[in-house]
Design an enzyme around this catalytic site. Structure first.
Site, PDB file in Angstrom:
ATOM      1  N   ARG A  87       0.829  -1.211   0.000  1.00  0.00           N
ATOM      2  CA  ARG A  87       0.000   0.000   0.000  1.00  0.00           C
ATOM      3  C   ARG A  87       0.862   1.260   0.000  1.00  0.00           C
ATOM      4  NH1 ARG A  87      -3.702  -2.122  -2.353  1.00  0.00           N
ATOM      5  NH2 ARG A  87      -5.273  -3.268  -1.226  1.00  0.00           N
ATOM      6  N   GLU A  90       1.856   1.672  -3.419  1.00  0.00           N
ATOM      7  CA  GLU A  90       0.685   2.146  -4.159  1.00  0.00           C
ATOM      8  C   GLU A  90       0.495   3.652  -3.968  1.00  0.00           C
ATOM      9  OE1 GLU A  90      -3.890   0.717  -4.788  1.00  0.00           O
ATOM     10  OE2 GLU A  90      -3.132   0.742  -2.720  1.00  0.00           O
ATOM     11  N   SER A 113      15.014  15.704   1.494  1.00  0.00           N
ATOM     12  CA  SER A 113      16.096  14.866   2.004  1.00  0.00           C
ATOM     13  C   SER A 113      15.549  13.660   2.752  1.00  0.00           C
ATOM     14  CB  SER A 113      16.981  15.678   2.957  1.00  0.00           C
ATOM     15  OG  SER A 113      17.978  14.855   3.529  1.00  0.00           O
TER      16      SER A 113
END
Length: 146
Positions: A87, A90, A113
Site C-alpha cells: 500500500r 501504491e 532529504s
C-alpha cells in the site's frame, strides 16, 4: 556479526521481553521509527544509544558493534507482496507525481532529504475506523546550477 544476525538477535530479545519498538525507543531516549530502522539494519546507531539498547535487551558487544556499522541500504526492485508495504508503494505510485509537483511548486526545483529527515507513526482514533497518521519531515534540498 552482520546486520542480518544483529536483527535476528534484537528481535529475539525484544520478543523474549515482550517489548514494543516504542518501549525500546523510549528506554534509550530516541525516536521509535529511527530505532526500529536501525534495529532492522537500515541505519547505523551511534555508540551511546547502541550501548543503551544492548543493556536494555541484554545483548552482546557484537550486537552493539553491528548496530554501529554503516549499512548498505538496498531493497528489491519488485513490488513487495506484504499488504502494508504494498500500500505504501501504491501511495507513491498514485500520488508520487502529485507530491513532486506540489513540493516543487512550493519550494522550487529540488528534493526532500531522506538524510536530514524524521518520520513518525501515530494512531488517530476515529468512529469510522482508526486512522494511521504518517508524518514525514525532510529538509528541502534545491538542485544547484554550476
Amino acid at each position: 556479526m552482520n546486520k542480518v544476525e544483529m536483527t535476528e538477535a534484537i528481535i529475539l530479545a525484544k520478543s523474549a521481553r515482550n517489548l514494543s519498538w516504542e518501549a525500546i525507543a523510549e528506554g534509550i531516549g530516541m525516536g521509535t521509527v529511527w530505532v526500529t530502522s536501525a534495529c532492522l539494519g537500515m541505519n547505523s546507531m551511534p555508540a551511546e544509544p547502541a550501548a543503551k539498547l544492548c543493556a536494555l535487551l541484554e545483548l552482546s558487544d557484537e550486537v552493539k558493534a553491528a548496530l554501529m556499522q554503516y549499512p548498505t541500504k538496498q531493497w528489491q526492485w519488485q513490488v513487495p507482496q506484504d499488504p502494508l508495504i504494498y500500500r505504501l508503494y501504491e501511495i507513491v505510485g498514485v500520488y508520487g507525481e502529485t507530491l513532486k509537483e506540489v513540493i516543487q511548486e512550493k519550494f522550487g526545483d529540488g528534493i526532500m532529504s531522506a538524510i536530514d529527515f524524521t518520520m513518525d507513526v501515530a494512531k488517530e482514533e476515529n468512529p469510522k475506523g482508526d486512522r494511521v497518521v504518517l508524518t514525514m519531515n525532510g529538509k528541502f534540498l534545491p538542485y544547484k546550477a554550476w
